[in-house]
Write an enzyme that holds these catalytic residues in place. Structure first.
Site: not given
Ligand SMILES: Cc1cc2nc3c(=O)[nH]c(=O)nc-3n(C[C@H](O)[C@H](O)[C@H](O)COP(=O)(O)OP(=O)(O)OC[C@H]3O[C@@H](n4cnc5c(N)ncnc54)[C@H](O)[C@@H]3O)c2cc1C
Length: 338
Positions: A158, A236, A330
């Site tokens: 990520r 998320s 995130e």
């Protein structure tokens, strides 16, 4: 004034001071040059951002260029260059329809091609960085075009060079290398393998993998649908924490543990949140933990960005109090201090 709540999947966010829609590369560069060093927010699908109720005091540039260039080698595969504004999942679906393989586990992720390398999108055992050959950008710092090879993108979980230098590089198009084939890459994600009825490491027909991934995503509220408020999230909200072996050893025996190969361990943010007492469907004002997945914080219809932020803080504080682990968002926070 454009209301940014219309352009984000969380359906929150105040007004943009200036708002420009751009549909070609020339328009993107012209818009960037016109604003000089003033604050700029690039928006693709708005599916990975939480924008403050105060909006954005600068220029928002919404990118929708979707030019496609391709070189197809009939025997082995294709090299495709796709404009930043193209829809990611439309691209994945089109590669599969045309007999290419590789991107199937990344089916159903909302958003644009241009945002995909920013956080190196990933799901069900694969990350987009595995398929990217190069990323062509406009460098706002040096005011010039800059192309990154795959190695220069610094893709990790990520993360990428684009995320670590936020706002500097505006992605114009992305090059992909994919192979021709009817069978998927080996399936490494246990839940997906089990749903497909195969062993980890086996392959399955690409179309079946796509359909199964879409089914799994829908069951978790991770398939965006305008009519289902339970999916009005930014995916998320937190990344899965990567912790030292010592910290991982202190977690309960049933905590998920995925060694990262460098002496650290990735654990599950969803598991930590659930064990810390946060429940599916839990509300805070109009903000709501998805009824299907604790990692997705949603807008039940009339939430403010402040309420969603507060709900995220409640979840994060609960995890910190129970396990001593700091969760990291995130989601890209715009005008919100974490
Ligand atoms: C229901 C749901 C499920 C999701 N599931 C996943 C998942 O499984 N895996 C995953 O990794 N993500 C997932 N996400 C997050 C999201 O889909 C991805 O991060 C996606 O890549 C965001 O694309 P976007 O165009 O909407 O980006 P935006 O939200 O518009 O932007 C995200 C960030 O990228 C920047 N950006 C956007 N376009 C450009 C550009 N052209 N150049 C430079 N910067 C740019 C923005 O400024 C911002 O910082 C999910 C989101 C939702 C709502």
């Amino acid at each position: 004034m454009a209301d940014l709540s219309q352009f984000t999947s969380l359906h929150v966010g105040g007004p943009a001071q200036n708002f420009i829609e751009v549909a070609t590369e020339a328009e993107i560069i012209k818009a960037l040059e016109s604003v000089g060093d003033e604050p700029v927010l690039i928006i693709g699908g708005g599916t990975n951002m939480l924008v403050s109720d105060n909006g954005f005091a600068g220029t928002v540039i919404r990118i929708s260029n979707n030019q496609v260039n391709e070189e197809v080698d009939a025997c082995s595969g294709a090299t495709l260059t796709i404009g930043a504004g193209e829809n990611w999942d439309d691209f994945v679906a089109s590669t599969i329809e045309r007999g290419f393989a590789g991107l199937e586990t990344l089916s159903g992720i909302p958003g644009t091609i241009g945002a995909a390398p920013i956080q190196n999108i990933g799901a069900y055992g694969h990350e987009v960085g595995e398929f990217i050959t190069r990323v062509r950008t406009y460098d706002r710092h040096n005011k010039e075009l800059k192309t990154f090879t795959n190695g220069e993108c610094n893709f990790t979980y990520r993360n990428s060079i684009f995320k670590s230098e936020p706002g500097r590089y505006v992605v114009l198009d992305v090059g992909f290398q994919i192979r021709r084939g009817e069978l998927s890459d080996p399936i490494t994600y246990a839940e997906l393998a089990s749903k497909l009825g195969i062993q980890i490491g086996d392959r399955a027909p690409v179309k079946q993998v796509r359909a199964t991934v879409l089914e799994l995503r829908a069951s978790k509220g991770m398939l965006l649908s305008a009519s289902d408020k339970d999916s009005w999230s930014a995916g998320s909200f937190f990344t899965n924490p990567i912790v030292s072996n010592e910290i991982a050893d202190q977690l309960p025996a049933d905590a998920p543990r995925w060694p990262t190969g460098d002496g650290q361990v990735k654990t599950s943010a969803a598991w930590l949140i659930q064990q810390a007492g946060i429940e599916k469907g839990q509300m805070h004002g109009g903000a709501k933990v998805s009824t299907k997945h604790v990692l997705a914080l949603t807008n039940s219809g009339n939430a403010t960005a402040a309420e969603i932020t507060e709900l995220a803080r409640i979840a994060s504080a609960a995890v910190k109090a129970k396990f001593g682990i700091e969760l990291q968002p995130e989601v890209n926070l715009v005008g919100i201090t974490w």
